[in-house]
Design an enzyme around this catalytic site. Structure first.
Site, short mmCIF file in Angstrom:
data_model
loop_
_atom_site.label_atom_id
_atom_site.label_comp_id
_atom_site.label_asym_id
_atom_site.label_seq_id
_atom_site.Cartn_x
_atom_site.Cartn_y
_atom_site.Cartn_z
CG HIS A 110 1.99 -6.13 -4.71
ND1 HIS A 110 1.06 -5.74 -3.76
CD2 HIS A 110 2.68 -5.13 -5.03
CE1 HIS A 110 1.41 -4.14 -3.35
NE2 HIS A 110 2.42 -4.05 -4.27
CB ILE A 120 2.06 -1.96 -7.90
CG1 ILE A 120 1.56 -2.86 -8.46
CG2 ILE A 120 1.44 -0.77 -7.80
CD1 ILE A 120 0.21 -3.46 -7.85
NE ARG A 121 3.98 5.63 -6.70
CZ ARG A 121 3.95 5.91 -5.42
NH1 ARG A 121 2.80 5.73 -4.76
NH2 ARG A 121 4.84 6.77 -4.81
CD GLU A 153 -0.69 -8.44 -2.54
OE1 GLU A 153 0.32 -9.46 -2.31
OE2 GLU A 153 -0.74 -7.40 -2.42
N GLY A 173 0.87 -1.38 0.17
CA GLY A 173 -0.02 0.08 -0.08
C GLY A 173 1.06 1.17 0.06
CD GLU A 174 2.12 5.15 -1.48
OE1 GLU A 174 2.90 5.48 -0.67
OE2 GLU A 174 2.12 4.78 -2.57
NE ARG A 213 7.85 5.27 0.57
CZ ARG A 213 7.12 6.34 1.03
NH1 ARG A 213 7.25 7.18 1.40
NH2 ARG A 213 6.02 6.43 0.06
CB CYS A 220 4.77 -3.83 -1.94
SG CYS A 220 5.30 -2.60 -3.23
N1 GLN Z 1 5.17 2.99 -2.93
C1 GLN Z 1 4.84 2.51 -1.71
C2 GLN Z 1 5.56 3.00 -0.91
O1 GLN Z 1 6.64 3.71 -0.83
C3 GLN Z 1 4.80 0.80 -1.73
C4 GLN Z 1 4.31 0.19 -3.11
C5 GLN Z 1 3.26 -0.76 -2.60
O2 GLN Z 1 3.15 -1.23 -1.77
N2 GLN Z 1 2.88 -1.25 -3.80
O3 GLN Z 1 5.01 2.98 0.36
#
Ligand code: GLN
Length: 203
Positions: free
Chosen positions: A181, A145-146, A183, A56-57, A117, A94
């Site tokens: 990821h 993803i990022r 999941e 997530g973030e 990150r 992630c």
């Molecule tokens: N970009 C997110 C972060 O730095 C991590 C990305 C993710 O969990 N898919 O928190």
């Protein structure tokens, strides 16, 4: 034995983990109960055998799960302290991997590696590609993803997954951190692995 899984529900890809855990339970023939954890008091109430820290973030997760004094739910501090004391198995994906490598709570990192990150770039630089998973000795669909990146020379534990020759999954004791990821795929290999750890640690 029924494996009690503590799933941190702070933000991000939580519901996909529920689906993967349910698949893993069927596939591995391991009965589970999933406890959704949002607060320090829920964490104390449900003593779980294994934990999942989703992606997530991290900024949002650190805020929502941060200390009670700072208006957070206290979940992260409770989880990190418990993991240090109990050595309970955990799967961090992630953002979850970032939190495990850099708990930022004044204590030791849960996994000995530095992690950067958003190291592949912005959202448009997200990608999918096959990952070589040594833990299972097979390929695995990698969804990045990022995604963050482990600083390769800083890794001081076992490499369990690589992409293009670069380490993207690490393990220390029964703690796993992945920069991708699992999941978000139909492959529940890592979730089966996590559930199996409950048996190993109960021996
Ligand atoms: N970009 C997110 C972060 O730095 C991590 C990305 C993710 O969990 N898919 O928190």
């Amino acid at each position: 034995m029924v494996v009690r899984v503590g799933l941190c529900m702070l933000q991000g890809a939580r519901h996909a983990h529920i689906r993967s855990l349910e698949h893993a339970s069927e596939e591995g023939n391991i009965p589970i109960i999933i406890h959704e954890l949002r607060t320090a008091s829920q964490f104390k109430k449900y003593k779980c055998d294994v934990y999942v820290l989703p992606g997530g973030e991290t900024t949002t997760m650190r805020r929502t799960g941060g200390s009670l004094e700072n208006g957070g739910s206290g979940l992260l501090q409770s989880l990190f302290s418990h993991l240090r004391e109990s050595n309970a198995p955990v799967l961090g994906t992630c953002a979850g991997a970032i939190l495990l490598c850099n708990p930022d709570d004044g204590g030791e990192p849960l996994l000995p590696a530095s992690i950067e990150r958003n190291a592949y770039g912005r959202q448009v630089d997200s990608f999918q590609d096959s990952v070589n998973v040594r833990l299972f000795d097979r390929q695995f669909p990698g969804v990045f993803i990022r995604a963050p990146r482990f600083e390769q020379s800083s890794i001081n534990c076992e490499s369990i997954a690589t992409h293009d020759g670069e380490i993207v999954g690490i393990m220390h004791e029964s703690r796993v951190a992945l920069t991708f990821h699992p999941e978000l795929t139909d492959d529940s290999g890592f979730h089966v692995w996590l559930l199996q750890q409950a048996f190993n640690s109960s021996e």
